[in-house]
Enzyme design. Structure first.
Site, PDB file in Angstrom:
ATOM      1  N   HIS A  58      16.718  14.498   9.153  1.00 58.95           N
ATOM      2  CA  HIS A  58      16.289  15.270  10.318  1.00 58.95           C
ATOM      3  C   HIS A  58      17.281  16.353  10.747  1.00 58.95           C
ATOM      4  O   HIS A  58      17.042  17.046  11.737  1.00 58.95           O
ATOM      5  CB  HIS A  58      16.065  14.325  11.506  1.00 58.95           C
ATOM      6  CG  HIS A  58      17.355  13.718  11.971  1.00 58.95           C
ATOM      7  ND1 HIS A  58      17.967  12.685  11.291  1.00 58.95           N
ATOM      8  CD2 HIS A  58      18.172  14.037  12.998  1.00 58.95           C
ATOM      9  CE1 HIS A  58      19.102  12.390  11.899  1.00 58.95           C
ATOM     10  NE2 HIS A  58      19.250  13.196  12.940  1.00 58.95           N
ATOM     11  N   HIS A  73      19.176  21.043  13.723  1.00 55.80           N
ATOM     12  CA  HIS A  73      18.615  19.747  14.107  1.00 55.80           C
ATOM     13  C   HIS A  73      17.103  19.899  14.228  1.00 55.80           C
ATOM     14  O   HIS A  73      16.618  20.640  15.077  1.00 55.80           O
ATOM     15  CB  HIS A  73      19.226  19.284  15.434  1.00 55.80           C
ATOM     16  CG  HIS A  73      19.109  17.803  15.638  1.00 55.80           C
ATOM     17  ND1 HIS A  73      17.922  17.192  15.987  1.00 55.80           N
ATOM     18  CD2 HIS A  73      20.023  16.820  15.522  1.00 55.80           C
ATOM     19  CE1 HIS A  73      18.128  15.887  16.087  1.00 55.80           C
ATOM     20  NE2 HIS A  73      19.398  15.635  15.808  1.00 55.80           N
TER      21      HIS A  73
END
Length: 153
Positions: A58, A73
């Site tokens: 992620h 992110h």
């Protein structure tokens, strides 16, 4: 030293202060900008050239040759998905070129879990917002690989 940081995903440019997560909005990990991606599967590309220092499903960090760490992110609280909705394309430790695909990001899968898909992009450990100049007007729609901001340190 100037670092040109590209948009890792297509979408709408958002001020980091408007990200609904205090870790990012208050600059706790660094300063930068964010992108609100379209609700489709998108390729997340490296915002700078350098070494893929850290790669998680992620999120990833690229370290430039000037030792500037750039964090991408994908979504908020997405670590809880344990990789679901993300497909890594590269391996940690490799050299990447700005614009090279790092992760395939299934935005609808993240949204379906009730999470915010926004993508914060920050210069790690940068604490001075004045050192970041966001390139496009906030709210502008960007393509992946377009200029997002310039960092001066």
């Amino acid at each position: 030293m100037t670092t040109n940081v590209l948009a890792p995903v297509a979408g709408r440019a958002v001020a980091l202060a408007d990200v609904p997560d205090p870790v990012f909005s208050q600059g706790m990990v660094g300063v930068g900008a964010a992108i609100d991606p379209p609700h489709e599967v998108v390729d997340a590309v490296s915002p700078v050239s350098g070494k893929l220092l850290k790669l998680m499903p992620h999120a990833f960090i690229v370290l430039t040759p000037d030792n500037v760490g750039v964090l991408v992110h994908l979504g908020l609280d997405t670590v809880a998905l344990n990789g679901e909705g993300f497909t890594t394309v590269l391996q940690e430790g490799v050299q990447v070129t700005a614009g090279e695909v790092v992760i395939s990001y299934d935005v609808p899968a993240v949204v379906a879990k009730g999470l915010n898909p926004i993508v914060p992009v920050v210069i790690m450990d940068e604490r001075e917002p004045g050192n970041i100049a966001v390139t496009p007007p906030l709210g502008a729609h960007l393509t992946a690989g377009a200029g997002l901001f310039v960092a001066n340190s």
